[in-house]
Write a protein that holds these residues in place. Structure first.
Motif: not given
Length: 1606
Positions: A820-827
């Motif tokens: 879905v959204n790898p960019g939100s993995a840090p969160l």
């Protein structure tokens, strides 16, 4: 005028001056009369005009201002022909006008002047110019006159006075006149030109007047011409009338030419014929002269009949009066005279003064005139007595006024014995009548009787077509036995309207009944007529009633009365069809009838009523009443439409099981918003699940009227999230209201529509994100994608991660980060670290994303939490892959700086040393220091593994402590080692520590053997695989409910077959429902859905059953339904069967539920005989007879099932109900013979009084043998007899009547029966039967059987019974057969009764008896007349001497003489003379001489007279003898002379014929005699009818009055 007894009557019809015609215009050129209809007068002053006088109203002339030289009115129609000369030319302009239409039909300008013109036919004008003759047709707008022939030279310079054509238009005659010869110019000369159209030839003759006629001779119809001439030649005047045939054909009967004198008195020497008319009615020739003389001749014989002067003024114009057989004549004074035959006196005149009997008879026959009755009757009798039957028949056929066409004449011909090989005289008579014309009613009846007996229908048909028979009611009745259609034709022609109507009824030609009645102005008894039709043809009665209602002037019967007639016979369908047709106009005054038709159908045929209401045909009926009936009949939607009270509507609307959903939705749309809401609330209260779809659909369609908020509140009020879901699903796309979107998400989630929740959360931009996130978290949906959508779109990633982690939904975390959204993995990683998630999961999550992760943000999140080392492996991978990202290298440097790897080699060496020395306890101590104390090697995985494994082997008690304190050892391996060492709790702790929950729970289940602990563990970890293991173990241990709960928690559907089996055995269907709901989310299996549906039903959750069926499923509904039915779960089975439309099973299910109305409705849809029977029998058992009847009507139309239904009813004792069922079945379209028969059997058994009427009404539709058996069993003899008659078993019928006469005998019927039996012996049994029981009417029976009985045997029967006199009338009737036994029996009775007259008549007419025996028996009878009869018998038998001797004894001298005369014996006659002399009977002697004149020899008579001195008495006899002999001599001489005279006359005639043929061979064949011959014929003296010439001034011949007046 003529005398009152003159044969011709004359009357003045009109005088032209009386109608305003000036005397100066009453001339030949101004007045025309082309027929007896119109007179046309042309006036030239005071102005030019044409006056048209209609002879029907002569005093109302039509005067028109027209200028013309001549005017002619058409003979038939109001068409006027006008002729006028074109100014300055010799041409004439011709025109034709239609006076009524006031239009010119055609016109033409003739190149030559028309000297004479005339209408020769109603369609043709004849035009005569100076040189030619033309015909101009009225037809064709542009047709011009056609030239027919040129005028003959002889007619040049003639004044044309007439032009005629023959009836067949093949012959034309033109007549003109010129001045007479110089020596006698006042005697006008007449010229005639005859033209043949076919042969185009002309012949010129001398004639003043002529006319054509058609005359019939045997075998042919001839065209005749008659013409009158008066000519002056060699000082002699000859006047003749000729009748000649034109165009005779070879081989055809010809007409012999005739000629008669035209006798003028000296005072009329210069008079001449101006006109001739021929009466077609009487075949008479009228010759009219200029000075007013009338001569009448017979056309056939040219015999003169009458002469008289009819006008003192010159006659210039005549015209035929065809209707009365006379003529009109107009004289110069303007008198219009009508001369007609005096029908009452002409025949007596001819037969009396003229003494021409033959002409009198022929004219009477030809003209049907009275006055010759005696002559005709006398001649007929002569011919009949001479056995000239053919001639007698011809005379009777042509008898004037039918005086011989009587029943007596027919009887005469009937009485003539038929000779072998010859045509019966009666048939000769009828044949003659047929060839001559039309038979009268009696003749038609008698002839038809013969033909009917021989079954020769075609003869009757031909005669009717040829109009040979006079139709009568009796003739129709007779022919009806042979052919109904032919009888109808006769009734119509006879104008017997009642019989016509009955016949049309029988033919079902109801249209024609009304057409006929209107045409003949007949008013039938419509009520009786309709009742009659109803008994035999209900459908036809309906059609007839409709036709009556459409009659001009309105229906002759009250519509309500007609309806009641149908209803009395339970003919609902017919009554309905009639009313529907009558009530089409939808008038207010028909309100009662509209209500009635709906009422009767709502009670009996609700589907018909529904169709009527659906068609909106009526609008004036009683709506409240109809609403109530609709409700009772189950027509709920119609009931709703008619109720106007909300409470009524709410009561009815809940019957949604019987209402089409769309219809209910449409109805809700017709209500106000408030009422619609109230109704929908009521629906949800009664059946929230079953009615939900209807409510949803209504809300969808009418949301604008109802209001979206109101609809939402409605669903929320009843917590119907499913309804809310379906409703908002159609609305959410159009709405931007956040609350609507949220409620749709909420409803979708609560109804399990997770895909829709996911879609809306992903696509919608209008819902409240915070509110939606909180709801989804609280809802804990098994699918986290909707929450992911919300949190990802609106920045709630930490909250999402925390929710997913604590709810053990790690795969959704992986899916979110990876897809879905790898960019939100840090969160996500940061939140997982906060939630103390195992590093291995976090590392795996990071590795799975790799380069897609934003490294900088990830490092920041890990550094915040001092867990940077977690990223070591990830960063090394990136470096290995060649990452140049600064953030990657910086982070990796930080990790290296924080780590120190140098001491690791020293520790490794020390540990190896202890292991080599096999010092486990010492090794444990070393490892505890290295690992447990905070050193750089505390987290070394190998050392931790070694410490725990060493303790497992050397000191197990320490293992648990190590497991709890250490974090970085190889859990799976160490755990397996602990299990092998039977350290189960330690193994459990190890697996648990490393989240190896499956292995952990397996230790509890397999090793510790504690399901309870396993369940508690599973409850803590909430992991599917763990619960799955627990569930399996529980299932093995029989903990079914626990196992099901565990499977549900595990969402494990793999074991569903076993779970189902075990759950059914344990009867835990509540648990199984929950399990199967979980399973069907995983797999789509028929077994799963089927078992779930069954389980719902098993635990009584019928609402869920309905919901489940409505949702998509793969259940085998039919199998489940059958299973439910077999296990008596009928309510659930009903739902299933209804859904799958298995109407048959639904019907029997509803029967089990005692829901009979529904069962009937279902059976109707099933349309199966088996289903109908099951429902019917159940309704009968429940005494629901109305419904049972509905079912029964659908069963009994099947022949094979009829008896089963009947037996069932009868076994239950419901006889009346069964009869009612069968009676209703009679009106079915598919009613068959079995129904009619079975009803008859039932009547025979249970309702005897209706049996006979039923049999008579439906005899043609019964299985008569079956009903015969029933009537025989029940001893219904009258009905049995009737059935035998209908089945043509007349022998059995007669036997039944005789065996059971008190009930079955009826005289007229029995006569009809016995006349048709085949077994002859039955006749004689019938005779015995009547002799014993009905002797008073035995003769009536015998007369019926007369043609079939052996009369001798009958007489023998009666003689033995001693009742011979009883059948005297019968014997009299059959005596004509001349049977010996009958003759002797009657003679015996006459002797006993001393009826000598009858005895003598019997002896005269019937000679077959013992004559001598009878004579001997009565010759000594005390009565003289009886002895006289004996003598008569001897005479007939040729016993002359015995007869004379017996007569002598009684002094019956006359009889003696007659007997002697008839004997033909000279000796007997002469002996009788001697006897009379001996007895001194001188007078008898004289009488005997004459009575026996032919037998007595003259010499013997003279001798006896002379010897006995009685010569005076013999003298008359002697004179007669002398006269006879001299007369015979005279006859011989006369015959010889006449023969010589005839021979000479014949020779002279042959010479004349030869001479004529040679001289005029070139003339027209058989047309006319040559003029010279006509002139050459010598003029006979004027002797008519044998009368001498009339002396001058004396009485004229033929009984005519003196000349000089009329």
């Amino acid at each position: 005028m003529a005398a009152p007894n003159a044969p011709i009557t004359l009357k003045e019809v009109l005088t032209l001056p009386s109608v305003g015609i000036n005397q100066q215009f009453i001339t030949f050129t101004n007045v025309t009369m082309e027929s007896d209809k119109y007179i046309c007068v042309r006036e030239t002053s005071p102005q030019n005009s044409v006056v048209i006088i209609d002879m029907n109203m002569p005093m109302q002339p039509l005067r028109r201002p027209i200028t013309a030289d001549s005017a002619l009115m058409n003979p038939n129609s109001r068409i006027l022909a006008l002729k006028a000369q074109v100014p300055g030319t010799t041409q004439d302009y011709l025109q034709m006008f239609n006076i009524e239409a006031k239009a010119k039909l055609k016109s033409h300008q003739m190149p030559d002047q028309v000297e004479f013109w005339k209408w020769i036919t109603p369609k043709m004008l004849g035009l005569v110019t100076q040189y030619s003759v033309y015909h101009w047709s009225i037809e064709g707008c542009d047709s011009e006159p056609v030239k027919m022939f040129d005028r003959a030279t002889k007619l040049e310079n003639n004044q044309i006075i007439n032009y005629k054509c023959s009836p067949n238009e093949k012959w034309l005659v033109l007549i003109g006149i010129t001045p007479g010869p110089p020596e006698r110019p006042q005697l006008v000369k007449g010229n005639m030109q005859l033209f043949s159209v076919d042969q185009q030839q002309t012949q010129s003759l001398d004639a003043h007047a002529a006319s054509f006629a058609q005359f019939k001779v045997p075998g042919n119809e001839n065209t005749l011409i008659s013409f009158a001439t008066k000519s002056f030649n060699a000082g002699q005047i000859t006047s003749n009338v000729h009748v000649i045939e034109l165009g005779a054909l070879p081989g055809k009967a010809s007409f012999a030419k005739k000629k008669a004198d035209l006798s003028f008195l000296p005072d009329f020497a210069d008079d001449f014929p101006v006109a001739m008319q021929i009466s077609n009615k009487f075949s008479l020739i009228y010759v009219i002269t200029k000075l007013g003389l009338l001569f009448v001749y017979d056309l056939e014989t040219a015999s003169p009949i009458y002469r008289n002067r009819i006008s003192t003024d010159p006659i210039f114009l005549t015209s035929e009066a065809s209707s009365v057989g006379g003529f009109y004549a107009i004289n110069r004074r303007g008198q219009v005279l009508l001369a007609t035959v005096n029908e009452a006196t002409i025949i007596p005149f001819i037969s009396g003064p003229l003494k021409n009997l033959e002409l009198a008879v022929n004219l009477a026959k030809r003209g049907n005139l009275p006055g010759a009755d005696d002559l005709v009757v006398k001649r007929f009798k002569e011919l009949f007595d001479q056995t000239k039957y053919k001639e007698a028949a011809e005379l009777a056929a042509e008898s004037p006024q039918g005086i011989l066409r009587t029943p007596d004449t027919v009887s005469k011909f009937q009485s003539v014995p038929v000779q072998a090989g010859q045509t019966p005289p009666l048939l000769q008579y009828f044949g003659t009548l047929l060839t001559k014309g039309k038979l009268n009613s009696y003749e038609s009846l008698e002839l038809s009787r013969l033909v009917v007996n021989q079954n020769k229908k075609n003869l009757l048909k031909n005669w009717l077509e040829e109009d040979k028979l006079e139709c009568s009611e009796e003739l129709g009745d007779l022919v009806k036995t042979l052919d109904n259609d032919l009888a109808l034709e006769i009734y119509i022609k006879a104008q017997t309207s009642p019989k016509v109507v009955v016949a049309l009824v029988e033919k079902r030609e109801f249209d024609n009944i009304l057409i006929y009645s209107e045409k003949v102005k007949y008013t039938p008894d419509y009520l009786f007529l309709l009742q009659t039709i109803l008994r035999t043809d209900p459908q036809g009665a309906g059609e007839f009633a409709v036709k009556m209602s459409q009659m001009k002037g309105g229906c002759p019967l009250d519509i309500n009365t007609i309806t009641d007639l149908f209803l009395q016979r339970n003919l609902i369908r017919e009554a309905t069809a009639f009313l529907l047709d009558v009530l089409k106009p939808n008038l207010p005054e028909h309100a009662f009838l509209q209500t009635k038709v709906l009422e009767i159908n709502l009670v009996t045929f609700p589907n018909v009523a529904e169709a009527i209401l659906a068609g909106s045909m009526f609008s004036h009926y009683d709506r409240p009443r109809v609403a109530q009936l609709c409700e009772k009949a189950g027509l709920y939607i119609q009931s709703l439409k008619h109720y106007s009270d909300l409470n009524d509507i709410k009561r009815v609307i809940v019957n949604t099981h019987a209402i089409e959903p769309q219809a209910l939705v449409d109805f809700l749309g017709t209500l106000s918003s408030d009422w619609a809401m109230e109704c929908m609330k009521e629906l949800l209260i009664v059946n929230p699940r079953g009615n939900l779809q209807i409510i949803v659909q209504a809300c969808k369609e009418y949301c604008e009227q109802l209001g979206v908020d109101a609809c939402i509140k409605l669903f929320e009020q009843f917590k119907s999230y499913e309804g809310l879901y379906f409703f908002l699903g159609s609305y959410v796309r159009m709405s931007e209201d956040p609350d609507v979107h949220f409620k749709y998400i909420e409803a979708s989630a609560k109804t399990g529509q997770l895909k829709e929740v996911e879609r809306v959360t992903r696509e919608s931009n209008f819902y409240d994100a915070e509110k939606t996130k909180n709801f989804l978290m609280e809802a804990k949906l098994p699918d986290a994608r909707p929450l992911i959508n919300v949190c990802d779109r609106f920045g709630f990633v930490p909250d999402l991660t925390h929710y997913l982690y604590i709810n053990n939904m790690l795969r959704y975390i992986e899916g979110y980060v990876q897809k879905v959204n790898p960019g939100s993995a840090p969160l996500v990683v940061g939140q997982l670290l906060d939630d103390e998630c195992p590093e291995d999961f976090i590392k795996g999550l990071i590795i799975s994303v790799r380069s897609l992760l934003p490294v900088e943000t990830l490092v920041e999140e890990c550094e915040k939490r001092n867990r940077l080392r977690l990223l070591t492996q990830f960063l090394e991978h990136l470096v290995t892959e060649g990452s140049q990202d600064v953030h990657v290298h910086n982070a990796l440097g930080k990790i290296i700086i924080d780590s120190n790897n140098n001491p690791e080699q020293q520790v490794s060496s020390a540990v190896k040393a202890f292991m080599t020395a096999d010092l486990p306890h010492e090794l444990i101590e070393l490892l505890e220091k290295i690992v447990l104390q905070n050193s750089d090697f505390s987290g070394n995985i190998n050392l931790q593994n070694l410490l725990i494994l060493t303790a497992v082997k050397a000191d197990p008690s320490r293992v648990m402590d190590y497991v709890n304190r250490l974090e970085n050892f190889d859990g799976p391996v160490v755990g397996e080692m602990a299990v092998e060492a039977q350290l189960f709790e330690e193994a459990f702790a190890i697996f648990k520590k490393f989240n190896l929950n499956v292995e952990a729970v397996n230790v509890l289940l397999d090793n510790v053997k504690s399901i309870e602990r396993a369940a508690e563990f599973a409850l803590r970890v909430e992991e599917d695989s763990v619960w799955s293991q627990v569930a399996k173990a529980q299932l093995r241990e029989g903990l079914v409910s626990d196992a099901i709960e565990s499977f549900i928690r595990a969402e494990d559907a793999t074991q569903f077959l076993e779970v189902i089996r075990v759950a059914e055995d344990a009867n835990v269907y509540d648990d199984m429902v929950s399990y199967l709901l979980m399973v069907r989310n995983k797999v789509k299996e028929v077994k799963v859905d089927s078992e779930l549906l069954y389980a719902y039903a098993k635990i009584g959750r019928l609402g869920e059953v309905e919901d489940f069926i409505l949702m998509p499923n793969v259940a085998n509904l039919q199998t489940v339904g059958d299973r439910l039915y077999d296990e008596a779960m009928y309510e659930a089975a009903k739902i299933v069967y209804a859904f799958v439309s298995n109407w048959g099973k639904l019907a029997v299910t509803l029967v089990k539920l005692q829901q009979f109305q529904g069962a009937v409705d279902a059976a109707r849809k099933a349309s199966s005989a088996k289903t109908w029977k099951e429902v019917c029998f159940a309704c009968v058992d429940a005494e629901e007879f109305r419904l049972a009847q509905i079912c029964g009507l659908n069963i009994i139309i099947q022949v094979d099932d009829l008896e089963e239904v009947s037996e069932f009813y009868q076994n239950k004792g419901f006889f009346n109900e069964l009869i009612s069922l069968m009676e209703s079945g009679l009106g079915l379209e598919r009613a068959h013979m079995g129904i009619f028969t079975e009803l008859g059997v039932l009547y025979a058994r249970y309702r005897y009084e209706k049996l006979i009427e039923h049999i008579k009404l439906f005899s043609t539709r019964l299985n008569i043998p079956k009903l015969i058996r029933a009537c025989d069993e029940q001893q219904h003899w009258q009905e049995l007899t009737y059935l035998y008659i209908q089945y043509a078993e007349f022998d059995n019928a007669a036997t039944t009547v005789m065996n059971h006469s008190p009930e079955a005998w009826e005289h007229v019927q029995f006569k009809d029966i016995v006349g048709k039996v085949a077994n002859v012996e039955v006749y004689y049994k019938a005779v015995h039967f009547y002799l014993l029981e009905h002797p008073d009417i035995i003769n009536d029976l015998l007369n019926v059987l007369a043609l079939r009985l052996d009369h001798t045997r009958v007489v023998d029967i009666m003689r033995k019974a001693g009742h011979l006199r009883l059948i005297k009338p019968y014997m009299v009737a059959v005596q004509s057969n001349n049977v010996t036994a009958v003759n002797e029996a009657l003679n015996e009775i006459y002797v006993e009764e001393e009826d000598y007259e009858r005895l003598r008549e019997s002896i005269d007419l019937h000679d077959s008896f013992d004559q001598i025996g009878l004579a001997q028996k009565i010759e000594k009878h005390e009565l003289v007349e009886m002895r006289r009869v004996a003598a008569y018998i001897y005479k007939k038998a040729g016993k002359w001497k015995q007869s004379i001797a017996l007569s002598k004894k009684d002094n019956l001298y006359k009889d003696c003489m007659e007997t002697a005369s008839q004997s033909g014996d000279h000796d007997l006659a002469e002996q009788l003379l001697v006897y009379f002399i001996e007895q001194g009977k001188k007078e008898s002697f004289a009488t005997c001489l004459f009575v026996c004149y032919d037998l007595i020899r003259p010499d013997v008579a003279l001798e006896l007279a002379w010897i006995n001195n009685i010569i005076d008495l013999a003298f008359p006899y002697l004179l007669q003898v002398m006269r006879e002999y001299t007369g015979k001599v005279d006859e011989i001489i006369k015959d010889k002379l006449e023969a010589q005279k005839e021979a000479k006359a014949k020779e002279q005639e042959e010479k004349e014929v030869m001479s004529q043929q040679n001289m005029y061979a070139q003339l027209l064949p058989n047309a006319l005699p040559a003029p010279s011959m006509l002139l050459a014929l010598p003029a006979p003296p004027m002797q008519m009818g044998g009368m001498p010439p009339m002396p001058m001034g004396g009485m004229p011949p033929f009984g005519m009055p003196p000349m000089g007046g009329y």
